[in-house]
Design a protein around this motif. Structure first.
Motif, mmCIF file in Angstrom:
data_model
loop_
_atom_site.group_PDB
_atom_site.id
_atom_site.type_symbol
_atom_site.label_atom_id
_atom_site.label_comp_id
_atom_site.label_asym_id
_atom_site.label_seq_id
_atom_site.Cartn_x
_atom_site.Cartn_y
_atom_site.Cartn_z
ATOM 1 N N CYS A 1 0.848 -1.202 0.000
ATOM 2 C CA CYS A 1 0.000 0.000 0.000
ATOM 3 C C CYS A 1 0.882 1.249 0.000
ATOM 4 O O CYS A 1 1.852 1.325 0.741
ATOM 5 C CB CYS A 1 -0.891 -0.011 1.243
ATOM 6 N N GLN B 1 0.267 4.058 1.217
ATOM 7 C CA GLN B 1 0.154 4.818 2.468
ATOM 8 C C GLN B 1 0.798 4.107 3.646
ATOM 9 O O GLN B 1 1.479 4.721 4.457
ATOM 10 C CB GLN B 1 -1.320 5.078 2.789
ATOM 11 N N CYS B 2 0.535 2.787 3.780
ATOM 12 C CA CYS B 2 0.959 2.101 5.000
ATOM 13 C C CYS B 2 1.857 0.896 4.740
ATOM 14 O O CYS B 2 2.265 0.222 5.677
ATOM 15 C CB CYS B 2 -0.264 1.651 5.801
HETATM 16 ZN ZN LIG Z 1 -2.766 0.931 3.582
#
Ligand SMILES: [Zn+2]
Length: 172
Positions: free
Chosen positions: A38, A40-41
């Motif tokens: 991902c 973002q994370c």
């Molecule tokens: Zn994520």
């Protein structure tokens, strides 16, 4: 096979109907993965579905055919962030673009470095690289680049000398 320097007329000269132009050669490319981190994370996210986009690339002057890349890519879902994201294909083209990076780069260079007017750059791309780009699209690319670059010339770069230098793209 014509020898070096021999004049070879453009086979598409005088064609007025787009359906009479040579058909594009389809090249299948893939950015299709089962899992991707991902953005973002970093969570390893499974493929949710596959999608496809068509990208116009530099064509083949020897055969006269344009090249279209049919790029299959995976769309992933991060269960932690609950977001969907595409597999990275930024090496091929910008998001939402219908043309590959190298077409955009060459078009911008024809205008900015070689000083070609937009219409002439559009014709050059078709005649010598077998990719059809409307001149207004080239204008959008150049103006988008100018905003980012700025620079001491106020968006206008000095023209090359009287002899035009055609730069060969480094390929990709
Ligand atoms: Zn994520």
């Amino acid at each position: 096979m014509p020898g070096p320097g021999e004049y070879v007329p453009d086979a598409t000269e005088g064609i007025t109907r787009v359906e009479d132009l040579p058909k594009p050669k389809i090249i299948q490319r893939s950015r299709d993965f089962r899992r991707r981190p991902c953005p973002q994370c970093e969570h390893s996210s499974y493929r949710h579905r596959r999608a496809k986009r068509v990208l116009h690339d530099l064509g083949d002057l020897a055969s006269g055919h344009p090249h279209d890349i049919h790029l299959t890519y995976s769309v992933h879902h991060c269960t932690k962030c609950d977001i969907y994201f595409n597999a990275d294909m930024s090496d091929v083209a910008l998001p939402r673009s219908h043309y590959t990076y190298r077409v955009v780069a060459l078009a911008v260079r024809l205008v900015v470095e070689d000083g070609l007017p937009y219409q002439a750059a559009s014709w050059h791309l078709w005649r010598d690289h077998r990719v059809f780009v409307p001149w207004a699209t080239i204008q959008n690319w150049v103006e988008a680049g100018g905003k980012k670059g700025g620079g001491p010339h106020g968006g206008r770069l000095p023209r090359m000398g009287s002899g035009r230098v055609l730069r060969v793209h480094r390929g990709g």
